[in-house]
Design a protein around this motif. Structure first.
Motif, mmCIF file in Angstrom:
data_model
loop_
_atom_site.group_PDB
_atom_site.id
_atom_site.type_symbol
_atom_site.label_atom_id
_atom_site.label_comp_id
_atom_site.label_asym_id
_atom_site.label_seq_id
_atom_site.Cartn_x
_atom_site.Cartn_y
_atom_site.Cartn_z
ATOM 1 N N SER A 41 -5.229 3.114 2.131
ATOM 2 C CA SER A 41 -5.106 1.813 1.450
ATOM 3 C C SER A 41 -4.552 0.759 2.391
ATOM 4 C CB SER A 41 -4.196 1.949 0.230
ATOM 5 O OG SER A 41 -4.718 2.875 -0.701
ATOM 6 N N GLU A 62 -7.331 -0.490 4.655
ATOM 7 C CA GLU A 62 -8.267 -1.325 3.900
ATOM 8 C C GLU A 62 -7.661 -2.691 3.590
ATOM 9 O OE1 GLU A 62 -9.244 1.003 0.496
ATOM 10 O OE2 GLU A 62 -10.371 2.497 1.642
ATOM 11 N N LEU A 63 -6.372 -2.699 3.189
ATOM 12 C CA LEU A 63 -5.713 -3.968 2.872
ATOM 13 C C LEU A 63 -5.550 -4.833 4.114
ATOM 14 C CD1 LEU A 63 -2.869 -3.285 0.268
ATOM 15 C CD2 LEU A 63 -4.673 -4.993 0.110
ATOM 16 N N ALA A 108 0.863 -1.184 0.000
ATOM 17 C CA ALA A 108 0.000 0.000 0.000
ATOM 18 C C ALA A 108 0.895 1.227 0.000
ATOM 19 C CB ALA A 108 -0.903 0.007 1.231
#
Length: 227
Positions: free
Chosen positions: A36, A39-40, A31
């Motif tokens: 991000s 979220e990952l 990321a």
């Protein structure tokens, strides 16, 4: 296989880490910003996180705090910041180790292996891998929910929401934290999502969904799971 989440906005560092880690049979996600990364992490459940503090959208310490809201995954900070107070701030936020850039790849890999060895087993947030209530059981390792001899089918979003609440059993989890961890930072005010999905979990898991025993609403604040 150990999964590593690399979070850094410098493409050359990400590339070097991905190549070296994959060459040693690690699974790697990458990321380039904090949103991000969160979220990952929520989607992929890494075994260890390598995190740069200087991200374009938020400070790395905020990413640490976001992760620590629901997981004890080892976090190794990679940063060009040398000041001791910044190191202390990152460690106080929940980081497990701090490596100053530039770093030697061999040293970093050794620290990564050590962090994984020290890591708590799956389910450590609750102290157990299987959480049993009077109505149903949640197996955090197998990602399975059962009632009696029957499996209860949950969507990925329902499972993720359930897992966060179960891992924080007895503790209030704020609406903002749940929204951020399940849907991402951009959804911090979408409280209607929580109402809909908590109603679905209650219908599937509570004996009396209208009078929930396990999924408790704290009005205006968040939700709490009780065994």
């Amino acid at each position: 296989m150990t999964r590593v989440l690399v979070v850094d906005d410098e493409p050359q560092i990400v590339r070097a880490l991905v190549i070296n880690l994959r060459a040693r049979s690690y699974e790697v996600d990458a990321a380039h910003d904090g949103a991000s990364a969160l979220e990952l992490a929520a989607a992929r459940h890494p075994d260890v996180v390598l995190l740069d503090l200087g991200l374009p959208d938020m400070d790395g310490t905020d990413v640490i705090k976001g992760l620590r809201g629901w997981t004890k995954v080892p976090i190794i900070v990679l940063s060009a910041r040398h000041a001791s107070d910044e190191k202390v701030e990152a460690l106080d936020a929940g980081a497990d180790d701090y490596v100053t850039k530039p770093f030697g790849m061999d040293e970093l890999l050794a620290r990564l292996r050590a962090a994984v060895r020290r890591a708590d087993p799956v389910g450590a947030e609750t102290g157990e891998a299987v959480v049993t209530t009077a109505s149903f059981s949640v197996d955090l390792v197998a990602k399975r929910v059962t009632r009696g001899d029957s499996d209860i089918r949950l969507t990925p979003t329902e499972w993720h929401l359930l897992e966060i609440l179960v891992r924080n059993a007895g503790r209030l989890v704020s609406q903002k934290q749940l929204l951020k961890e399940v849907w991402g930072p951009a959804y911090g005010t979408e409280t209607n999502y929580l109402r809909v999905y908590l109603a679905q979990l209650r219908r599937k898991l509570e004996i009396d969904p209208a009078h929930p025993r396990h999924f408790i609403t704290e009005p205006g604040m968040g939700y709490r799971f009780e065994q």
